[in-house]
Design a protein around this motif. Structure first.
Motif, PDB file in Angstrom:
ATOM      1  N   HIS A  14      -3.046   4.739   6.027  1.00 35.95           N
ATOM      2  CA  HIS A  14      -3.385   5.812   5.086  1.00 35.95           C
ATOM      3  C   HIS A  14      -2.408   6.989   5.119  1.00 35.95           C
ATOM      4  O   HIS A  14      -2.530   7.911   4.307  1.00 35.95           O
ATOM      5  CB  HIS A  14      -4.783   6.368   5.398  1.00 35.95           C
ATOM      6  CG  HIS A  14      -5.915   5.408   5.190  1.00 35.95           C
ATOM      7  ND1 HIS A  14      -6.291   4.484   6.139  1.00 35.95           N
ATOM      8  CD2 HIS A  14      -6.763   5.238   4.142  1.00 35.95           C
ATOM      9  CE1 HIS A  14      -7.347   3.793   5.692  1.00 35.95           C
ATOM     10  NE2 HIS A  14      -7.640   4.222   4.492  1.00 35.95           N
TER      11      HIS A  14
ATOM     12  N   MET B 175       2.382   1.949  -3.358  1.00 37.51           N
ATOM     13  CA  MET B 175       1.343   2.452  -4.247  1.00 37.51           C
ATOM     14  C   MET B 175       0.975   3.890  -3.909  1.00 37.51           C
ATOM     15  O   MET B 175       0.733   4.710  -4.806  1.00 37.51           O
ATOM     16  CB  MET B 175       0.111   1.552  -4.169  1.00 37.51           C
ATOM     17  CG  MET B 175       0.344   0.148  -4.717  1.00 37.51           C
ATOM     18  SD  MET B 175      -1.094  -0.945  -4.525  1.00 37.51           S
ATOM     19  CE  MET B 175      -2.185  -0.265  -5.782  1.00 37.51           C
ATOM     20  N   GLN B 176       0.952   4.233  -2.627  1.00 32.26           N
ATOM     21  CA  GLN B 176       0.605   5.589  -2.219  1.00 32.26           C
ATOM     22  C   GLN B 176       1.685   6.588  -2.633  1.00 32.26           C
ATOM     23  O   GLN B 176       1.377   7.736  -2.989  1.00 32.26           O
ATOM     24  CB  GLN B 176       0.359   5.630  -0.713  1.00 32.26           C
ATOM     25  CG  GLN B 176      -0.929   4.931  -0.300  1.00 32.26           C
ATOM     26  CD  GLN B 176      -1.199   4.997   1.186  1.00 32.26           C
ATOM     27  OE1 GLN B 176      -0.992   6.024   1.817  1.00 32.26           O
ATOM     28  NE2 GLN B 176      -1.663   3.900   1.764  1.00 32.26           N
TER      29      GLN B 176
ATOM     30  N   THR C  95      -5.540   0.368  -4.484  1.00 32.10           N
ATOM     31  CA  THR C  95      -4.823   0.221  -3.221  1.00 32.10           C
ATOM     32  C   THR C  95      -5.684  -0.438  -2.149  1.00 32.10           C
ATOM     33  O   THR C  95      -5.165  -1.079  -1.225  1.00 32.10           O
ATOM     34  CB  THR C  95      -4.336   1.598  -2.717  1.00 32.10           C
ATOM     35  OG1 THR C  95      -3.553   2.219  -3.738  1.00 32.10           O
ATOM     36  CG2 THR C  95      -3.502   1.469  -1.454  1.00 32.10           C
TER      37      THR C  95
ATOM     38  N   LEU D  77      -5.701   4.446  -9.089  1.00 30.26           N
ATOM     39  CA  LEU D  77      -4.755   3.630  -8.330  1.00 30.26           C
ATOM     40  C   LEU D  77      -5.120   3.613  -6.854  1.00 30.26           C
ATOM     41  O   LEU D  77      -4.887   2.618  -6.159  1.00 30.26           O
ATOM     42  CB  LEU D  77      -3.333   4.167  -8.522  1.00 30.26           C
ATOM     43  CG  LEU D  77      -2.200   3.308  -7.942  1.00 30.26           C
ATOM     44  CD1 LEU D  77      -2.244   1.897  -8.501  1.00 30.26           C
ATOM     45  CD2 LEU D  77      -0.841   3.956  -8.228  1.00 30.26           C
ATOM     46  N   LEU D  78      -5.725   4.712  -6.379  1.00 36.08           N
ATOM     47  CA  LEU D  78      -6.160   4.770  -4.981  1.00 36.08           C
ATOM     48  C   LEU D  78      -7.220   3.704  -4.707  1.00 36.08           C
ATOM     49  O   LEU D  78      -7.226   3.074  -3.640  1.00 36.08           O
ATOM     50  CB  LEU D  78      -6.718   6.163  -4.676  1.00 36.08           C
ATOM     51  CG  LEU D  78      -6.863   6.587  -3.220  1.00 36.08           C
ATOM     52  CD1 LEU D  78      -5.542   6.495  -2.473  1.00 36.08           C
ATOM     53  CD2 LEU D  78      -7.413   8.003  -3.137  1.00 36.08           C
TER      54      LEU D  78
ATOM     55  N   ALA E  51       0.814  -1.212   0.000  1.00 31.08           N
ATOM     56  CA  ALA E  51       0.000   0.000   0.000  1.00 31.08           C
ATOM     57  C   ALA E  51       0.851   1.267   0.000  1.00 31.08           C
ATOM     58  O   ALA E  51       0.551   2.229  -0.724  1.00 31.08           O
ATOM     59  CB  ALA E  51      -0.942   0.002   1.208  1.00 31.08           C
ATOM     60  N   TRP E  52       1.916   1.291   0.791  1.00 33.10           N
ATOM     61  CA  TRP E  52       2.723   2.504   0.873  1.00 33.10           C
ATOM     62  C   TRP E  52       3.496   2.759  -0.414  1.00 33.10           C
ATOM     63  O   TRP E  52       3.668   3.919  -0.814  1.00 33.10           O
ATOM     64  CB  TRP E  52       3.656   2.431   2.084  1.00 33.10           C
ATOM     65  CG  TRP E  52       2.929   2.759   3.373  1.00 33.10           C
ATOM     66  CD1 TRP E  52       1.582   2.835   3.553  1.00 33.10           C
ATOM     67  CD2 TRP E  52       3.519   3.079   4.631  1.00 33.10           C
ATOM     68  NE1 TRP E  52       1.280   3.166   4.857  1.00 33.10           N
ATOM     69  CE2 TRP E  52       2.453   3.331   5.541  1.00 33.10           C
ATOM     70  CE3 TRP E  52       4.825   3.167   5.087  1.00 33.10           C
ATOM     71  CZ2 TRP E  52       2.670   3.666   6.870  1.00 33.10           C
ATOM     72  CZ3 TRP E  52       5.048   3.500   6.421  1.00 33.10           C
ATOM     73  CH2 TRP E  52       3.988   3.747   7.297  1.00 33.10           C
TER      74      TRP E  52
ATOM     75  N   ALA F 142      -4.920  -3.995  -1.175  1.00 32.38           N
ATOM     76  CA  ALA F 142      -3.654  -4.372  -0.540  1.00 32.38           C
ATOM     77  C   ALA F 142      -3.851  -5.235   0.702  1.00 32.38           C
ATOM     78  O   ALA F 142      -3.105  -6.202   0.906  1.00 32.38           O
ATOM     79  CB  ALA F 142      -2.835  -3.123  -0.211  1.00 32.38           C
TER      80      ALA F 142
END
Length: 296
Positions: A190, A25-26, A48, A44-45, A22-23, A51
Protein backbone atom coordinates in the motif's frame (compact mmCIF):
# COMPACT_ATOMS: atom_id res chain seq x y z
CA UNK A 1 -7.68 -25.25 1.14
CA UNK A 2 -4.71 -27.28 0.04
CA UNK A 3 -1.63 -27.76 2.17
CA UNK A 4 1.09 -25.86 0.37
CA UNK A 5 4.62 -26.84 -0.46
CA UNK A 6 6.87 -23.80 -0.72
CA UNK A 7 7.66 -22.86 -4.31
CA UNK A 8 10.29 -20.11 -4.33
CA UNK A 9 10.05 -19.40 -8.04
CA UNK A 10 6.27 -19.00 -8.08
CA UNK A 11 6.31 -16.96 -4.87
CA UNK A 12 8.85 -14.50 -6.27
CA UNK A 13 6.93 -14.27 -9.54
CA UNK A 14 3.74 -13.67 -7.60
CA UNK A 15 5.29 -10.83 -5.60
CA UNK A 16 6.80 -9.20 -8.69
CA UNK A 17 3.54 -9.25 -10.62
CA UNK A 18 1.37 -8.25 -7.67
CA UNK A 19 3.55 -5.30 -6.75
CA UNK A 20 4.20 -4.22 -10.34
CA UNK A 21 0.52 -4.14 -11.28
CA UNK A 22 -0.59 -2.50 -8.03
CA UNK A 23 2.19 0.08 -7.82
CA UNK A 24 1.69 1.21 -11.42
CA UNK A 25 -2.01 1.59 -10.68
CA UNK A 26 -1.26 3.48 -7.46
CA UNK A 27 0.97 5.93 -9.31
CA UNK A 28 -1.85 6.52 -11.77
CA UNK A 29 -4.20 7.06 -8.83
CA UNK A 30 -1.80 9.65 -7.43
CA UNK A 31 -1.77 11.48 -10.75
CA UNK A 32 -5.57 11.42 -10.93
CA UNK A 33 -5.87 12.89 -7.44
CA UNK A 34 -3.38 15.65 -8.18
CA UNK A 35 -5.41 16.58 -11.27
CA UNK A 36 -8.71 16.85 -9.43
CA UNK A 37 -10.04 13.46 -10.50
CA UNK A 38 -10.39 11.93 -7.03
CA UNK A 39 -13.64 10.14 -7.93
CA UNK A 40 -11.93 8.28 -10.77
CA UNK A 41 -8.98 7.60 -8.47
CA UNK A 42 -11.30 6.05 -5.89
CA UNK A 43 -12.75 3.76 -8.52
CA UNK A 44 -9.29 2.68 -9.65
CA UNK A 45 -8.34 2.12 -6.01
CA UNK A 46 -11.09 -0.49 -5.79
CA UNK A 47 -9.88 -2.13 -8.99
CA UNK A 48 -6.37 -2.29 -7.52
CA UNK A 49 -7.67 -4.75 -4.94
CA UNK A 50 -7.73 -7.40 -7.68
CA UNK A 51 -3.97 -7.11 -8.31
CA UNK A 52 -3.12 -9.96 -5.87
CA UNK A 53 -5.60 -12.29 -7.58
CA UNK A 54 -4.10 -11.34 -10.94
CA UNK A 55 -0.65 -11.94 -9.48
CA UNK A 56 -1.64 -15.52 -8.69
CA UNK A 57 -2.61 -16.14 -12.30
CA UNK A 58 0.43 -14.39 -13.78
CA UNK A 59 2.76 -16.39 -11.53
CA UNK A 60 1.42 -19.62 -13.00
CA UNK A 61 -0.62 -20.65 -9.96
CA UNK A 62 -4.20 -21.86 -10.30
CA UNK A 63 -7.04 -20.40 -8.29
CA UNK A 64 -8.54 -23.83 -7.70
CA UNK A 65 -8.11 -25.33 -4.26
CA UNK A 66 -8.68 -22.05 -2.43
CA UNK A 67 -12.14 -23.03 -1.20
CA UNK A 68 -14.40 -21.20 -3.60
CA UNK A 69 -17.32 -23.49 -2.80
CA UNK A 70 -18.55 -22.72 0.72
CA UNK A 71 -18.79 -25.69 3.06
CA UNK A 72 -20.10 -24.14 6.23
CA UNK A 73 -21.54 -27.10 8.13
CA UNK A 74 -20.24 -26.74 11.65
CA UNK A 75 -18.47 -23.49 10.76
CA UNK A 76 -21.27 -20.93 10.89
CA UNK A 77 -19.72 -19.43 14.01
CA UNK A 78 -16.67 -18.42 11.98
CA UNK A 79 -18.86 -16.81 9.33
CA UNK A 80 -20.65 -14.86 12.07
CA UNK A 81 -17.29 -13.88 13.55
CA UNK A 82 -16.10 -12.65 10.16
CA UNK A 83 -19.35 -10.73 9.68
CA UNK A 84 -19.78 -9.13 13.11
CA UNK A 85 -16.43 -9.11 14.91
CA UNK A 86 -14.99 -6.13 12.97
CA UNK A 87 -17.97 -3.94 13.90
CA UNK A 88 -17.86 -5.05 17.55
CA UNK A 89 -14.12 -4.45 17.99
CA UNK A 90 -14.26 -1.19 16.00
CA UNK A 91 -17.05 0.10 18.25
CA UNK A 92 -15.01 -0.64 21.37
CA UNK A 93 -11.94 1.01 19.89
CA UNK A 94 -13.86 4.09 18.77
CA UNK A 95 -15.38 4.42 22.25
CA UNK A 96 -11.89 4.33 23.78
CA UNK A 97 -10.72 7.02 21.38
CA UNK A 98 -13.61 9.37 22.08
CA UNK A 99 -13.20 8.89 25.84
CA UNK A 100 -9.62 10.12 25.46
CA UNK A 101 -10.54 12.78 22.89
CA UNK A 102 -14.15 13.77 23.70
CA UNK A 103 -13.77 17.02 21.78
CA UNK A 104 -13.25 15.07 18.56
CA UNK A 105 -16.75 13.56 18.63
CA UNK A 106 -18.96 15.27 16.08
CA UNK A 107 -22.42 14.55 14.71
CA UNK A 108 -22.77 17.64 12.54
CA UNK A 109 -21.61 15.99 9.34
CA UNK A 110 -18.35 17.91 9.17
CA UNK A 111 -16.51 14.84 7.91
CA UNK A 112 -18.95 14.23 5.04
CA UNK A 113 -18.97 17.92 4.10
CA UNK A 114 -15.17 18.03 4.03
CA UNK A 115 -14.71 14.82 2.05
CA UNK A 116 -17.73 14.73 -0.24
CA UNK A 117 -19.10 18.25 -0.13
CA UNK A 118 -21.89 20.20 1.54
CA UNK A 119 -24.15 19.04 -1.28
CA UNK A 120 -24.17 15.59 0.29
CA UNK A 121 -25.57 16.98 3.53
CA UNK A 122 -28.15 19.01 1.61
CA UNK A 123 -29.26 15.87 -0.20
CA UNK A 124 -29.71 14.09 3.12
CA UNK A 125 -31.86 16.93 4.41
CA UNK A 126 -33.88 16.92 1.19
CA UNK A 127 -34.64 13.26 1.82
CA UNK A 128 -35.78 14.04 5.35
CA UNK A 129 -32.72 12.47 6.98
CA UNK A 130 -30.78 14.04 9.79
CA UNK A 131 -27.08 13.29 10.08
CA UNK A 132 -27.56 11.08 13.17
CA UNK A 133 -30.13 9.10 11.17
CA UNK A 134 -27.60 8.71 8.35
CA UNK A 135 -25.00 7.40 10.83
CA UNK A 136 -27.53 4.94 12.26
CA UNK A 137 -28.36 3.68 8.77
CA UNK A 138 -24.63 3.25 8.13
CA UNK A 139 -24.26 1.21 11.32
CA UNK A 140 -27.17 -1.03 10.32
CA UNK A 141 -25.62 -1.50 6.87
CA UNK A 142 -22.29 -2.34 8.49
CA UNK A 143 -23.73 -5.31 10.34
CA UNK A 144 -26.14 -6.49 7.64
CA UNK A 145 -25.33 -6.26 3.93
CA UNK A 146 -22.14 -4.16 3.71
CA UNK A 147 -19.75 -7.07 4.49
CA UNK A 148 -21.31 -9.06 1.65
CA UNK A 149 -21.09 -6.17 -0.82
CA UNK A 150 -17.50 -5.32 0.14
CA UNK A 151 -16.57 -8.99 -0.05
CA UNK A 152 -16.74 -8.81 -3.87
CA UNK A 153 -13.69 -6.54 -4.08
CA UNK A 154 -12.01 -7.89 -0.94
CA UNK A 155 -11.74 -11.37 -2.46
CA UNK A 156 -9.38 -9.88 -5.04
CA UNK A 157 -6.87 -9.38 -2.25
CA UNK A 158 -7.76 -12.42 -0.19
CA UNK A 159 -7.26 -14.84 -3.09
CA UNK A 160 -3.72 -13.53 -3.44
CA UNK A 161 -2.68 -12.99 0.16
CA UNK A 162 -4.51 -15.70 2.06
CA UNK A 163 -5.17 -18.04 -0.85
CA UNK A 164 -1.60 -18.15 -2.16
CA UNK A 165 1.07 -16.09 -0.38
CA UNK A 166 0.32 -16.89 3.27
CA UNK A 167 0.30 -20.69 2.72
CA UNK A 168 3.61 -20.32 0.88
CA UNK A 169 5.17 -18.24 3.66
CA UNK A 170 3.90 -20.59 6.37
CA UNK A 171 5.30 -23.56 4.48
CA UNK A 172 8.70 -21.84 4.36
CA UNK A 173 8.90 -19.98 7.68
CA UNK A 174 6.28 -21.54 9.93
CA UNK A 175 2.93 -20.19 10.98
CA UNK A 176 3.90 -17.28 13.23
CA UNK A 177 6.76 -15.95 11.10
CA UNK A 178 4.64 -16.47 8.01
CA UNK A 179 1.91 -14.30 9.50
CA UNK A 180 4.38 -11.56 10.42
CA UNK A 181 6.20 -11.55 7.09
CA UNK A 182 2.94 -11.73 5.15
CA UNK A 183 1.50 -8.78 7.05
CA UNK A 184 4.58 -6.65 6.40
CA UNK A 185 4.44 -7.46 2.68
CA UNK A 186 0.74 -6.62 2.61
CA UNK A 187 1.41 -3.27 4.27
CA UNK A 188 4.29 -2.34 1.95
CA UNK A 189 2.03 -3.12 -0.99
CA UNK A 190 0.00 0.00 0.00
CA UNK A 191 2.94 2.36 0.40
CA UNK A 192 2.88 4.31 -2.90
CA UNK A 193 -0.72 5.41 -2.48
CA UNK A 194 -0.07 6.31 1.15
CA UNK A 195 2.76 8.58 0.07
CA UNK A 196 1.07 10.05 -3.00
CA UNK A 197 -2.44 10.77 -1.69
CA UNK A 198 -2.21 10.22 2.06
CA UNK A 199 -4.22 7.00 1.88
CA UNK A 200 -5.61 5.91 5.28
CA UNK A 201 -3.93 8.56 7.49
CA UNK A 202 -3.91 11.69 5.35
CA UNK A 203 -0.80 13.87 5.20
CA UNK A 204 -1.11 16.07 8.28
CA UNK A 205 0.70 14.01 10.90
CA UNK A 206 4.15 13.89 12.42
CA UNK A 207 6.58 11.90 10.32
CA UNK A 208 4.50 11.78 7.12
CA UNK A 209 4.62 9.46 5.25
CA UNK A 210 7.08 7.11 7.00
CA UNK A 211 5.26 6.86 10.33
CA UNK A 212 1.97 6.09 8.60
CA UNK A 213 3.60 3.49 6.38
CA UNK A 214 5.16 1.69 9.33
CA UNK A 215 2.00 1.86 11.44
CA UNK A 216 -0.06 0.47 8.60
CA UNK A 217 2.27 -2.52 8.41
CA UNK A 218 1.37 -3.23 12.04
CA UNK A 219 -2.31 -3.04 11.13
CA UNK A 220 -1.91 -5.33 8.12
CA UNK A 221 -0.04 -7.84 10.26
CA UNK A 222 -2.99 -7.81 12.67
CA UNK A 223 -5.63 -8.05 9.96
CA UNK A 224 -3.63 -10.72 8.16
CA UNK A 225 -3.54 -12.87 11.29
CA UNK A 226 -7.31 -12.64 11.74
CA UNK A 227 -8.09 -13.20 8.06
CA UNK A 228 -5.77 -16.19 7.83
CA UNK A 229 -7.04 -17.65 11.10
CA UNK A 230 -10.56 -17.58 9.66
CA UNK A 231 -9.28 -19.10 6.43
CA UNK A 232 -7.56 -21.91 8.30
CA UNK A 233 -10.71 -22.60 10.29
CA UNK A 234 -13.04 -22.77 7.32
CA UNK A 235 -10.94 -23.53 4.24
CA UNK A 236 -13.18 -21.08 2.39
CA UNK A 237 -11.68 -17.99 0.75
CA UNK A 238 -14.99 -16.13 1.05
CA UNK A 239 -14.83 -16.07 4.86
CA UNK A 240 -11.70 -13.88 5.17
CA UNK A 241 -13.16 -11.84 2.32
CA UNK A 242 -16.27 -11.23 4.41
CA UNK A 243 -14.08 -10.20 7.35
CA UNK A 244 -12.03 -7.89 5.11
CA UNK A 245 -15.21 -6.35 3.72
CA UNK A 246 -16.76 -6.01 7.16
CA UNK A 247 -13.64 -4.31 8.49
CA UNK A 248 -13.63 -1.81 5.63
CA UNK A 249 -17.29 -1.03 6.28
CA UNK A 250 -16.84 -0.67 10.04
CA UNK A 251 -13.68 1.46 9.78
CA UNK A 252 -15.51 4.23 7.92
CA UNK A 253 -18.11 4.88 10.61
CA UNK A 254 -15.89 6.30 13.40
CA UNK A 255 -14.43 8.76 10.88
CA UNK A 256 -17.95 9.92 10.03
CA UNK A 257 -18.56 10.97 13.65
CA UNK A 258 -15.22 12.69 14.17
CA UNK A 259 -14.12 16.23 13.45
CA UNK A 260 -11.69 16.74 10.62
CA UNK A 261 -8.17 18.06 10.93
CA UNK A 262 -7.16 16.10 14.02
CA UNK A 263 -3.52 16.09 12.91
CA UNK A 264 -1.31 13.41 14.37
CA UNK A 265 -4.22 12.08 16.45
CA UNK A 266 -5.25 10.24 13.28
CA UNK A 267 -2.47 7.79 14.15
CA UNK A 268 -4.44 6.91 17.28
CA UNK A 269 -7.95 6.78 15.80
CA UNK A 270 -10.91 7.00 15.68
CA UNK A 271 -10.74 4.38 12.90
CA UNK A 272 -9.34 0.97 13.92
CA UNK A 273 -6.21 1.59 11.85
CA UNK A 274 -5.03 3.84 14.68
CA UNK A 275 -3.08 2.55 17.67
CA UNK A 276 -5.68 3.41 20.33
CA UNK A 277 -8.87 2.70 18.41
CA UNK A 278 -7.27 -0.39 16.92
CA UNK A 279 -6.18 -1.77 20.30
CA UNK A 280 -9.09 -4.24 20.66
CA UNK A 281 -8.40 -5.88 17.32
CA UNK A 282 -4.64 -5.72 17.92
CA UNK A 283 -5.04 -7.50 21.26
CA UNK A 284 -7.25 -10.15 19.65
CA UNK A 285 -4.59 -10.83 17.01
CA UNK A 286 -1.78 -10.94 19.58
CA UNK A 287 -3.70 -13.58 21.53
CA UNK A 288 -3.96 -15.72 18.40
CA UNK A 289 -0.29 -15.17 17.59
CA UNK A 290 0.93 -16.08 21.07
CA UNK A 291 -1.44 -18.97 21.43
CA UNK A 292 0.12 -20.58 18.40
CA UNK A 293 -2.99 -22.63 17.86
CA UNK A 294 -2.46 -25.57 15.50
CA UNK A 295 -4.26 -25.62 12.19
CA UNK A 296 -7.40 -27.66 11.95
Amino acid sequence: MNDSVFNKKKTIKYLIWTFLVAWVMQVIIGILYKNGLAAVGQLLLSVTMFAPLLGVLLSGQKLSGMGWKPRLRGKIKFLLAAWLLPAFLTAIGAALYFVVFPGHFDMSGEYIAANIGTEALEQLEAQGLTYPMYVLISVIACITYAPLVNMITAVGEEAGWRGFLYPQLKARFGRKKGWLIGGIIWGIWHWPVMWLIGYEYGTDYVGFPIVGMLLFCVITIVLGILCDWLYEKTGCIWIPSVFHGAFNAAAAIPMAICITGTGSAILLGPAPIGVLAGSPIIIFAIILLLKGEKRQ
